[in-house]
Write an enzyme that holds these catalytic residues in place. Structure first.
Site, PDB file in Angstrom:
ATOM      1  N   ARG A 130       0.888  -1.175   0.000  1.00 31.81           N
ATOM      2  CA  ARG A 130       0.000   0.000   0.000  1.00 31.81           C
ATOM      3  C   ARG A 130       0.916   1.212   0.000  1.00 31.81           C
ATOM      4  O   ARG A 130       1.721   1.386   0.912  1.00 31.81           O
ATOM      5  CB  ARG A 130      -0.880   0.009   1.245  1.00 31.81           C
ATOM      6  CG  ARG A 130      -1.489   1.386   1.510  1.00 31.81           C
ATOM      7  CD  ARG A 130      -2.544   1.396   2.557  1.00 31.81           C
ATOM      8  NE  ARG A 130      -3.766   0.790   2.050  1.00 31.81           N
ATOM      9  CZ  ARG A 130      -4.948   0.909   2.636  1.00 31.81           C
ATOM     10  NH1 ARG A 130      -5.073   1.592   3.753  1.00 31.81           N
ATOM     11  NH2 ARG A 130      -6.008   0.317   2.115  1.00 31.81           N
ATOM     12  N   HIS A 172      -7.597   1.043  -6.120  1.00 25.97           N
ATOM     13  CA  HIS A 172      -7.727   0.154  -4.951  1.00 25.97           C
ATOM     14  C   HIS A 172      -8.416  -1.142  -5.417  1.00 25.97           C
ATOM     15  O   HIS A 172      -9.566  -1.414  -5.063  1.00 25.97           O
ATOM     16  CB  HIS A 172      -8.541   0.863  -3.871  1.00 25.97           C
ATOM     17  CG  HIS A 172      -8.438   0.252  -2.508  1.00 25.97           C
ATOM     18  ND1 HIS A 172      -7.626  -0.830  -2.218  1.00 25.97           N
ATOM     19  CD2 HIS A 172      -9.057   0.580  -1.337  1.00 25.97           C
ATOM     20  CE1 HIS A 172      -7.756  -1.136  -0.937  1.00 25.97           C
ATOM     21  NE2 HIS A 172      -8.611  -0.294  -0.383  1.00 25.97           N
ATOM     22  N   GLN A 199     -10.271  -3.772  -3.048  1.00 32.11           N
ATOM     23  CA  GLN A 199     -11.542  -3.303  -2.494  1.00 32.11           C
ATOM     24  C   GLN A 199     -12.695  -3.576  -3.457  1.00 32.11           C
ATOM     25  O   GLN A 199     -13.765  -4.047  -3.061  1.00 32.11           O
ATOM     26  CB  GLN A 199     -11.454  -1.792  -2.212  1.00 32.11           C
ATOM     27  CG  GLN A 199     -12.715  -1.212  -1.613  1.00 32.11           C
ATOM     28  CD  GLN A 199     -13.000  -1.787  -0.232  1.00 32.11           C
ATOM     29  OE1 GLN A 199     -12.138  -1.747   0.633  1.00 32.11           O
ATOM     30  NE2 GLN A 199     -14.194  -2.310  -0.016  1.00 32.11           N
ATOM     31  N   ASP A 239     -17.409   7.163  -0.702  1.00 29.79           N
ATOM     32  CA  ASP A 239     -16.151   6.998   0.026  1.00 29.79           C
ATOM     33  C   ASP A 239     -15.855   8.332   0.698  1.00 29.79           C
ATOM     34  O   ASP A 239     -16.515   9.343   0.416  1.00 29.79           O
ATOM     35  CB  ASP A 239     -15.043   6.600  -0.979  1.00 29.79           C
ATOM     36  CG  ASP A 239     -13.701   6.301  -0.311  1.00 29.79           C
ATOM     37  OD1 ASP A 239     -13.663   6.115   0.923  1.00 29.79           O
ATOM     38  OD2 ASP A 239     -12.680   6.254  -1.038  1.00 29.79           O
ATOM     39  N   CYS A 288     -16.276   1.678   1.345  1.00 28.57           N
ATOM     40  CA  CYS A 288     -15.120   0.810   1.633  1.00 28.57           C
ATOM     41  C   CYS A 288     -14.641   0.942   3.071  1.00 28.57           C
ATOM     42  O   CYS A 288     -13.931   0.061   3.555  1.00 28.57           O
ATOM     43  CB  CYS A 288     -13.987   1.109   0.658  1.00 28.57           C
ATOM     44  SG  CYS A 288     -13.289   2.769   0.859  1.00 28.57           S
ATOM     45  N   ARG A 328     -13.154  -8.621   2.122  1.00 30.76           N
ATOM     46  CA  ARG A 328     -11.745  -8.336   1.798  1.00 30.76           C
ATOM     47  C   ARG A 328     -10.901  -9.573   2.117  1.00 30.76           C
ATOM     48  O   ARG A 328     -10.019  -9.963   1.357  1.00 30.76           O
ATOM     49  CB  ARG A 328     -11.238  -7.132   2.614  1.00 30.76           C
ATOM     50  CG  ARG A 328     -11.852  -5.804   2.241  1.00 30.76           C
ATOM     51  CD  ARG A 328     -11.396  -5.307   0.890  1.00 30.76           C
ATOM     52  NE  ARG A 328      -9.955  -5.184   0.797  1.00 30.76           N
ATOM     53  CZ  ARG A 328      -9.234  -4.135   1.233  1.00 30.76           C
ATOM     54  NH1 ARG A 328      -9.846  -3.085   1.740  1.00 30.76           N
ATOM     55  NH2 ARG A 328      -7.912  -4.107   1.103  1.00 30.76           N
TER      56      ARG A 328
HETATM   57  N1   CP Z   1     -11.012  -0.081   2.907  1.00 31.41           N
HETATM   58  C1   CP Z   1      -9.724  -0.113   3.261  1.00 31.41           C
HETATM   59  O1   CP Z   1      -8.811  -0.351   2.442  1.00 31.41           O
HETATM   60  O2   CP Z   1      -9.528   0.098   4.601  1.00 31.41           O
HETATM   61  P1   CP Z   1      -8.142   0.303   5.350  1.00 31.41           P
HETATM   62  O3   CP Z   1      -7.619   1.665   4.958  1.00 31.41           O
HETATM   63  O4   CP Z   1      -8.481   0.221   6.804  1.00 31.41           O
HETATM   64  O5   CP Z   1      -7.185  -0.762   4.914  1.00 31.41           O
HETATM   65  N1  NVA Z   2     -10.050   6.882  -0.828  1.00 28.86           N
HETATM   66  C1  NVA Z   2      -9.551   6.436   0.449  1.00 28.86           C
HETATM   67  C2  NVA Z   2      -9.710   4.964   0.598  1.00 28.86           C
HETATM   68  C3  NVA Z   2      -9.270   4.409   1.911  1.00 28.86           C
HETATM   69  C4  NVA Z   2      -9.433   2.920   2.004  1.00 28.86           C
HETATM   70  C5  NVA Z   2      -8.099   6.855   0.606  1.00 28.86           C
HETATM   71  O1  NVA Z   2      -7.314   6.680  -0.317  1.00 28.86           O
HETATM   72  O2  NVA Z   2      -7.769   7.373   1.682  1.00 28.86           O
END
Ligand code: CP
Ligand code: NVA
Length: 308
Positions: A107, A134, A137, A225, A266, A294
């Site tokens: 990530r 992502h 997700q 989101d 998400c 997930r």
């Molecule tokens: N939805 C998601 O990816 O959550 P986290 O940021 O907690 O991993």
């Molecule tokens: N759009 C959000 C998703 C988090 C899971 C971010 O990138 O912070």
């Protein structure tokens, strides 16, 4: 090398089989007696590195638990505590890590980091979120929709809010899974044009409708989101709230969708900003199923990448 970098980089047949496999894995584990839930250990003798350059609850815990349930061993790493965060190149890091572990989930911020990692690594790389996409997700979201409502093909999915990384993966998924996608949000927060153009070229049915009331009409699924993503400048917060207020998913907007329309987010959510608690906790909300899935879908993704 079978990486899982983005929804549009994996063939539709493979995506379909990952979702079907995830549902099988989930049901098999639910039906197995205690003590035998993880009897087949497809990741025995394998180690998986989970690298985080950004915070995470779901991605971190679901990957860690998924690897353990499959008999493998996870190592959770923070990018900033690695030499990677102190000047070592991504390429050298990828080559070194490939000598130790069998699979890497990362990530990170820039898409380029993920791609460079994939170019240099000699083990599969999984995208656990970048500033642009992502994919894990969206795989969980499609699995969740299909568990509740059957095939997503031909269904109307409405995204309300900012055209961010999670939405971009929905754009890629629209073509791969054959659903219709409507974006409703203010123009300054439109999704990346390149993603839209690519999807339209591939024949996806994606439209932008500024009026959220019109956009929600006939929706089978409504998704939103956070208005401010982890990579967005904190200074954007106030402006975003003003720009996005009209796109908050609330009961009034939801009344335009089909009565059986599902609601997804998400998570993490800012309750009563992008969506009201009334919607998030309503019977049609499947936010916690998404979070659970997930785990199951990522197990199927890891098995796909490792061919086990
Ligand atoms: N939805 C998601 O990816 O959550 P986290 O940021 O907690 O991993
Ligand atoms: N759009 C959000 C998703 C988090 C899971 C971010 O990138 O912070």
């Amino acid at each position: 090398m079978t990486h899982f970098l983005d929804i549009n980089k994996t063939q539709p047949e493979a995506l379909r089989s990952i979702i079907d496999h995830a549902i099988e894995i989930k049901n098999a584990r639910a039906n197995a007696p205690l003590g035998q839930k993880d009897a087949d250990a497809p990741l025995a003798d394998r180690v998986v590195a989970l690298i985080f350059d950004k915070p995470s609850t779901r991605t971190r815990v679901s990957f860690d638990v998924g690897v353990r349930q499959m008999g493998g061993q996870p190592i959770v790493l923070s990018g900033k505590d690695m030499q990677l965060g102190h000047g070592e190149t991504i390429s050298d890091t990828a080559k070194v890590m490939s000598r130790y572990v069998d699979l890497i989930m990362i990530r990170t911020f820039e898409d380029a980091t993920l791609l460079e990692m994939a170019e240099s690594a000699t083990v599969p790389i999984i995208n656990g979120l970048t500033n642009r996409t992502h994919p894990c997700q969206i795989m969980a979201d499609i699995m969740t929709f299909e568990e509740h409502r059957g095939s997503i093909k031909g269904k109307k999915v409405v995204w309300s809010g900012a055209g961010n990384n999670v939405f971009s993966s929905f754009v890629q998924a629209a073509g791969q899974f054959g659903f219709d996608l409507t974006f409703t949000g203010p123009e300054p927060l439109d999704p990346e044009r390149g993603f839209l153009e690519e999807a339209l070229r591939k024949g996806s049915n994606i439209i932008i409708e500024r009026d959220p009331h019109l956009a929600f009409k006939g929706a089978d699924l409504v998704v939103t989101d956070t208005w401010v993503s982890m990579h967005d400048p904190k200074t954007a917060r106030k402006r975003r709230h003003n720009q996005l207020r009209a796109y908050q998913v609330n009961t009034e907007l939801m009344s335009n969708a089909k009565p059986e329309a599902l609601f997804m987010h998400c998570l993490p959510a800012h309750r009563d900003h992008e969506a009201t608690s009334e919607v998030m906790d309503s019977p049609n909300s499947v936010i916690f199923d998404e979070a659970e899935n997930r785990l199951h879908v990522q197990k199927a993704i890891m098995r796909h990448c490792l061919g086990v």
